[in-house]
Design a protein around this motif. Structure first.
Motif, PDB file in Angstrom:
ATOM      1  N   ALA A  25       1.516  -1.149  -0.142  1.00 21.92           N
ATOM      2  CA  ALA A  25      -0.175  -0.017   0.009  1.00 21.92           C
ATOM      3  C   ALA A  25       1.100   1.247  -0.305  1.00 21.92           C
ATOM      4  O   ALA A  25       0.556   2.207  -0.860  1.00 21.92           O
ATOM      5  N   PHE A  30      -0.535   4.827  -0.758  1.00 22.86           N
ATOM      6  CA  PHE A  30      -1.943   5.069  -0.135  1.00 22.86           C
ATOM      7  C   PHE A  30      -1.723   6.027   1.079  1.00 22.86           C
ATOM      8  O   PHE A  30       0.078   5.603   1.352  1.00 22.86           O
ATOM      9  N   GLY A  44      -8.017   8.405   2.705  1.00 21.19           N
ATOM     10  CA  GLY A  44      -8.339   8.452   1.065  1.00 21.19           C
ATOM     11  C   GLY A  44     -10.122   8.987   1.373  1.00 21.19           C
ATOM     12  O   GLY A  44     -10.931   8.293   2.050  1.00 21.19           O
ATOM     13  N   GLU A  48      -9.363   6.489  -3.506  1.00 20.70           N
ATOM     14  CA  GLU A  48      -8.443   5.989  -3.026  1.00 20.70           C
ATOM     15  C   GLU A  48      -9.002   4.038  -2.920  1.00 20.70           C
ATOM     16  O   GLU A  48      -8.720   3.224  -2.867  1.00 20.70           O
ATOM     17  N   ALA A  52      -7.780   1.033  -4.786  1.00 18.09           N
ATOM     18  CA  ALA A  52      -7.141  -0.004  -3.815  1.00 18.09           C
ATOM     19  C   ALA A  52      -7.933  -1.637  -4.313  1.00 18.09           C
ATOM     20  O   ALA A  52      -6.996  -2.528  -4.227  1.00 18.09           O
TER      21      ALA A  52
END
Ligand SMILES: C[S@@+](CC[C@H](N)C(=O)[O-])C[C@H]1O[C@@H](n2cnc3c(N)ncnc32)[C@H](O)[C@@H]1O
Length: 371
Positions: A25, A30, A44, A48, A52
């Protein structure tokens, strides 16, 4: 909230893989990844959450923390659940199901708690409750704190959507990807799996090398959320320019059916031109021409297939082949049985943590480049 950005995003991981997922990540940009038991938290907004799901190879699913409140009894849960702004995250025309876990709380009856929340959603938003296709709202009541999380993934993320055929004991793609990371694979070197089964290791490695996002060909639960923006998602998903094929990814297995499966799975994943699958026993394994790389292998283990004594011979033979023919290559071996790993006589580095996999605990054993 409800779900005004930024919020907490929970990346679920197989227990034991949390630190590797946190690394992934972080590398993927992130914000503030932190490994916690069972996963990794990042912060986020909705983009995001989508990203992800699209790009992380090691997350099992992506949960969105949409709210939290205290409740000490069911009437209070009912009242507070009705105050949640469900319309900000859910749509009245999409079914929802509520799954509750209670721990160390005055509310201890999970089904009764789920019914209260379902009724609150049905009566304030109008969404239908239940059914196969329903969006999952996961609720934890821990020490009287009620935490609401929406499952933005739907089907677990190891289902990339390319593998129709699987063998007896396939490795999850999420685990394969994180074990490749643990072996410092960066897409630039060849990978070979001499017991490849359905081809999970070579296919994951080839996708990483090609820069293909793991979620490129599947759908996600978040596409049914109120916050979904189809245009922004389409732009995010637009394929990156293909990276020219250089490194090759090899799989072999003594079983014909495995090779047929692996070949078909690689074709569906769009990496047929980078992979090379052939039927071959470990004892006939030949070192590929070109630079040294990484052998990734997940041999059979006793609790799942076959007999342990025969397995000692098999691991022993694998070790001899790799030590004799693969000088300069690194090895990553996945097994539930440390005794079998040792039977290879390979010079393993200190063992990695145990990882829960299909009712067993497996471990990655790594070597430095073989002498
Ligand atoms: C645990 S499975 C590997 C599963 C694979 N990682 C996947 O994701 O599908 C072990 C594989 O080893 C293969 N195998 C067992 N003995 C072998 C041998 N002597 N030579 C080559 N392959 C062998 C089996 O056919 C089986 O496909």
């Amino acid at each position: 909230m409800t779900a005004a950005a930024p919020f907490e995003i929970f990346l679920a991981a197989l227990p034991g893989l949390e630190p590797l997922l946190a690394e992934e990540a972080r590398a993927a940009g992130f914000a503030a990844p932190a490994a916690v038991p069972g996963g990794v938290t990042v912060t986020g907004g909705w983009p995001e959450v989508w990203r992800a799901n699209l790009v992380l190879r090691g997350a099992s699913r992506v949960l969105v923390r949409i709210g939290a409140f205290r409740a000490f009894h069911l009437a209070q849960l009912d009242k507070r659940a009705r105050k949640v702004d469900w319309a900000a995250v859910l749509r009245p025309d999409r079914p929802v199901r509520v799954e509750v876990q209670c721990r160390a709380s005055k509310i201890y009856h999970a089904r009764a708690a789920a019914q209260r929340i379902e009724r609150a959603i049905a009566e304030t938003l109008g969404a239908p409750i239940g059914g196969e296709e329903a969006i999952a709202l996961k609720v934890r009541i821990d020490d009287n704190l009620v935490t609401l999380s929406l499952d933005s993934s739907g089907e677990p993320l190891h289902r990339r959507g390319h593998k129709q055929a699987v063998g007896k004991a396939p490795l999850r793609e999420t685990m394969a990807a994180l074990f490749l990371r643990a072996c410092d694979f960066d897409g630039q070197e060849p990978v070979l799996d001499p017991m490849c089964g359905s081809g999970t290791f070579p296919i994951e490695a080839a996708e990483i090398a090609a820069g293909l996002a793991p979620g490129r060909d599947r759908s996600f639960a978040f596409e049914d959320f109120a916050s979904f923006d189809a245009e922004a998602w389409a732009a995010m998903k637009a394929p990156a320019p293909a990276i020219p094929a250089e490194a090759r990814f090899f799989g072999s297995d003594r079983d014909d059916g495995a090779i047929r499966m692996a070949t078909a799975n690689a074709a569906r994943a769009g990496v047929a031109d980078r992979t090379d699958f052939r039927r071959q026993a470990v004892s006939d394994l030949i070192r590929p021409e070109g630079p040294a790389g990484l052998v990734m292998v997940n041999p059979p283990y006793g609790a799942r297939i076959g007999d342990r004594k025969l397995l000692f011979a098999l691991y022993g033979a694998l070790g001899v082949t790799l030590r004799d023919r693969f000088a300069g290559w690194r090895v990553g071996l996945v097994t539930s049985d440390e005794g079998l790993a040792r039977a290879t006589a390979l010079p393993f580095l200190p063992p990695a943590p145990l990882v829960a996999h299909g009712g067993l605990k497996v471990r990655l054993f790594r070597t430095a480049p073989l002498p």
